[in-house]
Structures are given as structure tokens and as C-alpha cells.
Design an enzyme around this catalytic site. Structure first.
Site, PDB file in Angstrom:
ATOM      1  N   GLY A  46     115.260  48.630  85.572  1.00 59.53           N
ATOM      2  CA  GLY A  46     113.830  48.331  85.529  1.00 59.53           C
ATOM      3  C   GLY A  46     113.226  48.578  84.156  1.00 59.53           C
ATOM      4  O   GLY A  46     112.439  47.772  83.648  1.00 59.53           O
ATOM      5  N   CYS A  47     113.599  49.690  83.546  1.00 60.90           N
ATOM      6  CA  CYS A  47     113.050  50.035  82.236  1.00 60.90           C
ATOM      7  C   CYS A  47     113.552  49.059  81.169  1.00 60.90           C
ATOM      8  O   CYS A  47     112.831  48.730  80.229  1.00 60.90           O
ATOM      9  CB  CYS A  47     113.404  51.474  81.871  1.00 60.90           C
ATOM     10  SG  CYS A  47     112.688  52.658  83.043  1.00 60.90           S
ATOM     11  N   THR A  48     114.788  48.593  81.331  1.00 62.85           N
ATOM     12  CA  THR A  48     115.330  47.599  80.401  1.00 62.85           C
ATOM     13  C   THR A  48     114.547  46.299  80.520  1.00 62.85           C
ATOM     14  O   THR A  48     114.142  45.708  79.515  1.00 62.85           O
ATOM     15  CB  THR A  48     116.838  47.373  80.685  1.00 62.85           C
ATOM     16  OG1 THR A  48     117.527  48.594  80.446  1.00 62.85           O
ATOM     17  CG2 THR A  48     117.404  46.272  79.800  1.00 62.85           C
ATOM     18  N   ALA A  51     111.091  46.789  78.888  1.00 66.44           N
ATOM     19  CA  ALA A  51     111.178  46.868  77.424  1.00 66.44           C
ATOM     20  C   ALA A  51     111.506  45.498  76.827  1.00 66.44           C
ATOM     21  O   ALA A  51     110.953  45.119  75.789  1.00 66.44           O
ATOM     22  CB  ALA A  51     112.228  47.894  77.012  1.00 66.44           C
TER      23      ALA A  51
END
Length: 155
Positions: A46-48, A51
Site C-alpha cells: 500500500g505504501c509503495t 508513494a
């Protein structure tokens, strides 16, 4: 539970190390709008996605006068790996002691798979040219958040 920021609040000042260990301060951006987003962990799906979405839209955001800073509790070395692996262009800063996350209301109790846990609350705070909170968004989704932000900002 840390207090959530409201529009009109003064954004808490911070100086944190970036992926290369260089200090990044909110005050460095005086006179510009800054999107400060808080995410749980580098190199997670999710964070990838989030970003990469910010990186893909960086030219649009910068053209509209917005800089982007991503804050997580990761150490600078992990942020450097994240940046290299995903070819990220956003500024990533490390907050391992979670002081800035707490100051922005982005750390505390949250629901994760139906359980209440304490951790990073995926959040985005837009700071105006004078260092005031323009918008504070909490519990945002990793996927689709950047597109929604661009729509909401009418960019």
C-alpha cells in the site's frame, strides 16, 4: 491518542533526516505549499502504491506550487532502499521516534483487520505558504488517494 490537526492550525515545525541522512525542515518550504503525508512502512504494497502515485503526479503538483514530503517511522537506510527500488522522486523523511507523527495526529489507535491497534494512521496534511494547515485528512486509503487529492484541490 494524539490530537488531530484542523484547518487554520499552525503546522507543527519539524526537522527530520531524509533518505540520505540530510536534515529536511518544514521551514525550508516557507512560501510554498507542502503536502505532508504519513505512511506506516516503506517497501510495503500500500505504501509503495501511494508513494508511486505521488511520484507519478509530482510534476502536476509541483506545477501547481505543491511540494511533497512523505513521513514514516522507517530509518533513513530503509527509505533509501525504498527510493532506489521504486525510483521515487518524493522527499522521504524518517521519524523513528514518532514525535512528528504524534504532533500531526498521525499516530495512535486505528482499526486493522477488525482489531484496534496502535500505529501510524495513514494521513495527509496540506500546509499553506504561511505554515498553516489548509487540509488535514486522516485514515486515507493508499490506493486512489493521490487522484482524489488532485480532484479535491482542483488541479
Amino acid at each position: 491518542m494524539s490530537e488531530r490537526l484542523q484547518p487554520g492550525d499552525t503546522a507543527p515545525a519539524f526537522t527530520l533526516p531524509d533518505a540520505d541522512g540530510n536534515p529536511v525542515s518544514l521551514s525550508d518550504y516557507a512560501g510554498r505549499k507542502v503536502i505532508v503525508y504519513f505512511y506506516p512502512a516503506a517497501l510495503t504494497p500500500g505504501c509503495t502504491k501511494q508513494a508511486c502515485d505521488f511520484t507519478d503526479n509530482l510534476d502536476l503538483l509541483a506545477g501547481a506550487g505543491y511540494d511533497v514530503i512523505g513521513v514514516s517511522p522507517d530509518k533513513p537506510e530503509k527509505l533509501a532502499r525504498f527510493r532506489e527500488k521504486e525510483n521515487l522522486k518524493v522527499t522521504l523523511v524518517a521519524d523513528p521516534d514518532k514525535k512528528v507523527l504524534e504532533a500531526y495526529g498521525a499516530f495512535g489507535e486505528k482499526k486493522l483487520y477488525g482489531k484496534t491497534v496502535t500505529g501510524v494512521i495513514r494521513s495527509t496534511v496540506i500546509v499553506d505558504e504561511e505554515g498553516k494547515v489548509e487540509r488535514a485528512l486522516y485514515n486515507v486509503k493508499a490506493t486512489g488517494h493521490v487522484a482524489k487529492l488532485i480532484r479535491d484541490l482542483a488541479l
